[in-house]
Design a protein around this motif. Structure first.
Motif, PDB file in Angstrom:
ATOM      1  N   GLY A  15      28.357   0.106 -42.068  1.00 41.95           N
ATOM      2  CA  GLY A  15      27.753   1.382 -42.405  1.00 41.95           C
ATOM      3  C   GLY A  15      26.298   1.332 -42.818  1.00 41.95           C
ATOM      4  O   GLY A  15      25.656   2.364 -42.945  1.00 41.95           O
ATOM      5  N   LEU A  16      25.734   0.148 -43.041  1.00 40.23           N
ATOM      6  CA  LEU A  16      24.316   0.014 -43.372  1.00 40.23           C
ATOM      7  C   LEU A  16      23.520  -0.191 -42.093  1.00 40.23           C
ATOM      8  O   LEU A  16      23.936  -0.949 -41.219  1.00 40.23           O
ATOM      9  CB  LEU A  16      24.076  -1.168 -44.315  1.00 40.23           C
ATOM     10  N   SER A  17      22.376   0.452 -41.998  1.00 39.17           N
ATOM     11  CA  SER A  17      21.577   0.415 -40.788  1.00 39.17           C
ATOM     12  C   SER A  17      20.260  -0.315 -41.008  1.00 39.17           C
ATOM     13  O   SER A  17      19.590  -0.084 -42.020  1.00 39.17           O
ATOM     14  CB  SER A  17      21.290   1.851 -40.337  1.00 39.17           C
ATOM     15  N   PHE A  18      19.916  -1.186 -40.061  1.00 38.98           N
ATOM     16  CA  PHE A  18      18.652  -1.911 -40.087  1.00 38.98           C
ATOM     17  C   PHE A  18      18.040  -1.870 -38.697  1.00 38.98           C
ATOM     18  O   PHE A  18      18.733  -2.121 -37.715  1.00 38.98           O
ATOM     19  CB  PHE A  18      18.859  -3.383 -40.473  1.00 38.98           C
ATOM     20  N   VAL A  19      16.745  -1.566 -38.616  1.00 43.08           N
ATOM     21  CA  VAL A  19      16.021  -1.681 -37.359  1.00 43.08           C
ATOM     22  C   VAL A  19      15.434  -3.084 -37.331  1.00 43.08           C
ATOM     23  O   VAL A  19      14.702  -3.479 -38.249  1.00 43.08           O
ATOM     24  CB  VAL A  19      14.906  -0.617 -37.245  1.00 43.08           C
ATOM     25  N   LEU A  20      15.791  -3.861 -36.314  1.00 40.30           N
ATOM     26  CA  LEU A  20      15.316  -5.236 -36.242  1.00 40.30           C
ATOM     27  C   LEU A  20      13.827  -5.276 -35.934  1.00 40.30           C
ATOM     28  O   LEU A  20      13.307  -4.459 -35.168  1.00 40.30           O
ATOM     29  CB  LEU A  20      16.074  -6.011 -35.165  1.00 40.30           C
ATOM     30  N   ALA A  21      13.136  -6.233 -36.530  1.00 42.75           N
ATOM     31  CA  ALA A  21      11.726  -6.451 -36.209  1.00 42.75           C
ATOM     32  C   ALA A  21      11.624  -6.822 -34.734  1.00 42.75           C
ATOM     33  O   ALA A  21      12.531  -7.454 -34.170  1.00 42.75           O
ATOM     34  CB  ALA A  21      11.150  -7.562 -37.088  1.00 42.75           C
ATOM     35  N   ALA A  22      10.537  -6.429 -34.120  1.00 42.91           N
ATOM     36  CA  ALA A  22      10.346  -6.682 -32.692  1.00 42.91           C
ATOM     37  C   ALA A  22      10.394  -8.171 -32.354  1.00 42.91           C
ATOM     38  O   ALA A  22      10.765  -8.562 -31.249  1.00 42.91           O
ATOM     39  CB  ALA A  22       9.033  -6.073 -32.228  1.00 42.91           C
ATOM     40  N   SER A  23      10.047  -9.025 -33.297  1.00 44.71           N
ATOM     41  CA  SER A  23       9.999 -10.469 -33.051  1.00 44.71           C
ATOM     42  C   SER A  23      11.360 -11.153 -33.142  1.00 44.71           C
ATOM     43  O   SER A  23      11.486 -12.330 -32.818  1.00 44.71           O
ATOM     44  CB  SER A  23       9.044 -11.122 -34.052  1.00 44.71           C
ATOM     45  N   VAL A  24      12.392 -10.436 -33.562  1.00 45.05           N
ATOM     46  CA  VAL A  24      13.716 -11.037 -33.753  1.00 45.05           C
ATOM     47  C   VAL A  24      14.376 -11.311 -32.405  1.00 45.05           C
ATOM     48  O   VAL A  24      14.360 -10.468 -31.505  1.00 45.05           O
ATOM     49  CB  VAL A  24      14.607 -10.109 -34.611  1.00 45.05           C
ATOM     50  N   ASP A  25      14.973 -12.484 -32.284  1.00 47.13           N
ATOM     51  CA  ASP A  25      15.735 -12.855 -31.093  1.00 47.13           C
ATOM     52  C   ASP A  25      17.128 -12.236 -31.223  1.00 47.13           C
ATOM     53  O   ASP A  25      17.985 -12.742 -31.944  1.00 47.13           O
ATOM     54  CB  ASP A  25      15.814 -14.377 -30.989  1.00 47.13           C
ATOM     55  N   LEU A  26      17.338 -11.124 -30.541  1.00 47.47           N
ATOM     56  CA  LEU A  26      18.593 -10.384 -30.634  1.00 47.47           C
ATOM     57  C   LEU A  26      19.790 -11.250 -30.282  1.00 47.47           C
ATOM     58  O   LEU A  26      20.818 -11.221 -30.965  1.00 47.47           O
ATOM     59  CB  LEU A  26      18.533  -9.154 -29.733  1.00 47.47           C
ATOM     60  N   ASP A  27      19.686 -12.032 -29.214  1.00 41.31           N
ATOM     61  CA  ASP A  27      20.807 -12.886 -28.804  1.00 41.31           C
ATOM     62  C   ASP A  27      21.161 -13.905 -29.883  1.00 41.31           C
ATOM     63  O   ASP A  27      22.335 -14.191 -30.117  1.00 41.31           O
ATOM     64  CB  ASP A  27      20.488 -13.591 -27.489  1.00 41.31           C
ATOM     65  N   ALA A  28      20.161 -14.448 -30.574  1.00 45.11           N
ATOM     66  CA  ALA A  28      20.419 -15.420 -31.640  1.00 45.11           C
ATOM     67  C   ALA A  28      21.152 -14.761 -32.809  1.00 45.11           C
ATOM     68  O   ALA A  28      22.096 -15.345 -33.366  1.00 45.11           O
ATOM     69  CB  ALA A  28      19.110 -16.049 -32.112  1.00 45.11           C
TER      70      ALA A  28
END
Length: 91
Positions: A15-28
């Protein structure tokens, strides 16, 4: 030429929402979450928009959703992120 776009990924954890930083490796991050749910509990770390360092305990009962969308951006567009109270902040 159309508007400039970029992928923006939101991760929702119990239920908590975070927008990932553009530099984050989503697959990792996704692999870390998958490994964590196979344990009694394990912390997963990532950077959210606004250079917020997040550590969240993932357990087998955690509910995690990744949502990626293509958003139009320009140099004058504000970047938004949810704060701890669940309200949106401009970064």
């Amino acid at each position: 030429m159309g508007p400039r776009t970029q992928d923006q990924t939101e991760i929702l954890i119990d239920g908590l929402s975070f927008v990932l930083a553009a530099s984050v490796d989503l697959d990792a991050v996704q692999r870390e979450v998958e490994r964590a749910i196979e344990t009694p509990g394990q912390f997963v770390r990532f950077t959210a928009a606004g250079n917020r360092r997040v550590r969240v305990l993932i357990t087998p009962t955690s509910r995690v959703t990744f949502v990626t969308e293509d958003v139009a951006v320009s140099s004058s567009d504000p970047v938004m992120s949810r704060n701890d109270e669940g309200d949106w902040d401009f970064l």
